[in-house]
Design a protein around this motif. Structure first.
Motif, short mmCIF file in Angstrom:
data_model
loop_
_atom_site.label_atom_id
_atom_site.label_comp_id
_atom_site.label_asym_id
_atom_site.label_seq_id
_atom_site.Cartn_x
_atom_site.Cartn_y
_atom_site.Cartn_z
N ASN A 183 -14.77 2.16 -2.75
CA ASN A 183 -13.43 2.33 -2.21
C ASN A 183 -12.57 1.09 -2.36
N ALA A 184 -13.22 -0.06 -2.55
CA ALA A 184 -12.45 -1.29 -2.75
C ALA A 184 -11.64 -1.22 -4.04
N HIS A 185 -12.04 -0.32 -4.94
CA HIS A 185 -11.33 -0.19 -6.21
C HIS A 185 -10.41 1.03 -6.23
N LEU A 186 -9.95 1.46 -5.08
CA LEU A 186 -8.94 2.50 -5.03
C LEU A 186 -7.66 2.02 -5.70
N ILE A 187 -7.45 0.71 -5.67
CA ILE A 187 -6.30 0.12 -6.36
C ILE A 187 -6.81 -0.43 -7.69
N LYS A 188 -6.47 0.24 -8.77
CA LYS A 188 -6.97 -0.12 -10.10
C LYS A 188 -6.00 -1.06 -10.80
N THR A 189 -6.55 -2.08 -11.41
CA THR A 189 -5.75 -2.99 -12.23
C THR A 189 -5.65 -2.42 -13.65
N VAL A 190 -4.43 -2.24 -14.12
CA VAL A 190 -4.20 -1.81 -15.49
C VAL A 190 -3.75 -3.06 -16.25
N ARG A 191 -4.66 -3.63 -16.99
CA ARG A 191 -4.44 -4.94 -17.60
C ARG A 191 -3.17 -4.99 -18.44
N GLY A 192 -2.37 -6.01 -18.18
CA GLY A 192 -1.13 -6.20 -18.93
C GLY A 192 0.03 -5.37 -18.47
N VAL A 193 -0.22 -4.48 -17.46
CA VAL A 193 0.86 -3.60 -16.98
C VAL A 193 1.10 -3.78 -15.48
N GLY A 194 0.10 -3.41 -14.70
CA GLY A 194 0.29 -3.48 -13.26
C GLY A 194 -0.87 -2.86 -12.51
N TYR A 195 -0.54 -2.01 -11.50
CA TYR A 195 -1.59 -1.45 -10.63
C TYR A 195 -1.31 0.04 -10.38
N ARG A 196 -2.41 0.73 -10.05
CA ARG A 196 -2.27 2.16 -9.70
C ARG A 196 -3.27 2.49 -8.60
N LEU A 232 0.83 -1.21 0.00
CA LEU A 232 0.00 0.00 0.00
C LEU A 232 0.86 1.25 0.00
N LEU A 233 1.89 1.28 0.84
CA LEU A 233 2.74 2.46 0.94
C LEU A 233 3.42 2.75 -0.40
N TYR A 234 3.90 1.71 -1.06
CA TYR A 234 4.59 1.91 -2.34
C TYR A 234 3.62 2.44 -3.40
N LEU A 235 2.41 1.89 -3.42
CA LEU A 235 1.41 2.37 -4.39
C LEU A 235 1.01 3.82 -4.11
N LEU A 236 0.88 4.16 -2.83
CA LEU A 236 0.53 5.53 -2.46
C LEU A 236 1.62 6.52 -2.87
N LYS A 237 2.86 6.15 -2.62
CA LYS A 237 3.97 7.04 -2.95
C LYS A 237 4.13 7.23 -4.46
N ASN A 238 3.61 6.25 -5.22
CA ASN A 238 3.75 6.31 -6.67
C ASN A 238 2.39 6.41 -7.37
N ARG A 239 1.42 7.03 -6.69
CA ARG A 239 0.06 7.04 -7.22
C ARG A 239 -0.11 7.90 -8.47
N ALA A 240 0.92 8.67 -8.84
CA ALA A 240 0.82 9.48 -10.05
C ALA A 240 1.04 8.65 -11.32
N ARG A 241 1.36 7.37 -11.15
CA ARG A 241 1.66 6.54 -12.32
C ARG A 241 1.21 5.10 -12.09
N VAL A 242 1.23 4.32 -13.15
CA VAL A 242 0.97 2.89 -13.06
C VAL A 242 2.27 2.20 -12.66
N VAL A 243 2.19 1.34 -11.65
CA VAL A 243 3.37 0.61 -11.20
C VAL A 243 3.29 -0.82 -11.74
#
Length: 232
Positions: A215-228, A166-177
Motif C-alpha cells: 500500500n505504500a506504493h499506492l502513489i506511483k512514480t512515473v519517471r520523467g513525468v510525475g505521479y499517479r 493526496l486529495l489532488y492525486l485522488l481526484k485525478n487518479r485516472a491520469r498521471v499528474v
C-alpha cells in the motif's frame, strides 16, 4: 446552508486560530471575547453549536451554559467546552451543568472539527455529511467536509500540504499528474523553492498511507513525468 458556530474565548490567538480554521471547514463562525456578548448575539440568532471557554472575563463559561440550558430556544443546542483545565472534577462540573462535550487545551484542529461534527450529527443539525463528501480508493478514504483521512477505518494524521497533495492525486487518479502541475496546484503558482520539496512530501505521504510495502506504493512514480494514485 452552512452550520453556524459561536465561539467564546478570551485568548486572542486561540480565538483567531479556531475562527480561521473552522471557517476553512465551511462553517459560519462568529467569535466573542465574553459570555455576555455571546448571549446577546444569541438573542438575535441562535447558532447550531456553541464553543465556550470556561475561564472568561465576567461571566464564566459554565454560568453561560446554565443560562442557555434554561432558555427554551437554546436548551437543546450542542455545547462544547474548551478549557486549559484538565482535572477530572472540572470536566464533570462542566458536563453536569449542561455541556455536551469537553476538549482540553492544547487540542488539534482536526480533533476539534471531528468533535463539532459529531455533536452536530447527534443533534440532527449537520447538513454537510453526505456520500459526496468522501473519496475512497485503495483502502484510503478522504472526508473532504471534515478534512479527515483514514485507511481501512483507521485515522491518518496528515499535514496540510500532505492532505492537499493526496486529495489532488485522488481526484485525478485516472491520469498521471506532472510535477509542475502538483507544485502549481498544491503549493501555488508563485511557489519558489526546490522541486525536492514535492519528493519529500510524496515520501512522507507514502509512509503514512500504510505500514506495508504494497500500500505504500499506492502513489506511483512515473519517471520523467510525475505521479499517479493507482488504488481503485
Amino acid at each position: 446552508m452552512a452550520e453556524r458556530i459561536y465561539i467564546t474565548e478570551d485568548d486572542d490567538s486561540i480565538r483567531e486560530l479556531v475562527t480561521v480554521a473552522l471557517s476553512a471547514y465551511s462553517y459560519e463562525v462568529e467569535s466573542f471575547v465574553s459570555a455576555e456578548d455571546c448571549l446577546a448575539a444569541t438573542e438575535k440568532q441562535v447558532p447550531d453549536i456553541f464553543l465556550f471557554d470556561i475561564m472568561l472575563p465576567g461571566m464564566d463559561g459554565v454560568q453561560a451554559v446554565k443560562i442557555l440550558r434554561e432558555n427554551e430556544q437554546t436548551k437543546n443546542t450542542p455545547i462544547l467546552m474548551l478549557t486549559a483545565k484538565s482535572a477530572e472534577i472540572d470536566k464533570v462540573f462542566g458536563l453536569e451543568n449542561g455541556a455536551d462535550d469537553y476538549l482540553t487545551k492544547p487540542f488539534g484542529i482536526m480533533e476539534l472539527a471531528a468533535r463539532i461534527k459529531a455533536l452536530l450529527r447527534r443533534s440532527g443539525r449537520s447538513t454537510s455529511d453526505s456520500a459526496s463528501d468522501k473519496i475512497t480508493a485503495g483502502g484510503i478514504t478522504v472526508n473532504t467536509s471534515l478534512r479527515e483521512v483514514s485507511r481501512d477505518g483507521r485515522p491518518i494524521e496528515l499535514t496540510l500540504k500532505e492532505y492537499e497533495l493526496l486529495l489532488y492525486l485522488l481526484k485525478n487518479r485516472a491520469r498521471v499528474v506532472s510535477r509542475e502541475e502538483l507544485l502549481t496546484k498544491v503549493w501555488g503558482i508563485d511557489f519558489v523553492g526546490e522541486t525536492r520539496t514535492l519528493d519529500m512530501h510524496i515520501g512522507t505521504l507514502r509512509k503514512k498511507l500504510s505500514d506495508d510495502a504494497e500500500n505504500a506504493h499506492l502513489i506511483k512514480t512515473v519517471r520523467g513525468v510525475g505521479y499517479r494514485f493507482i488504488g481503485e
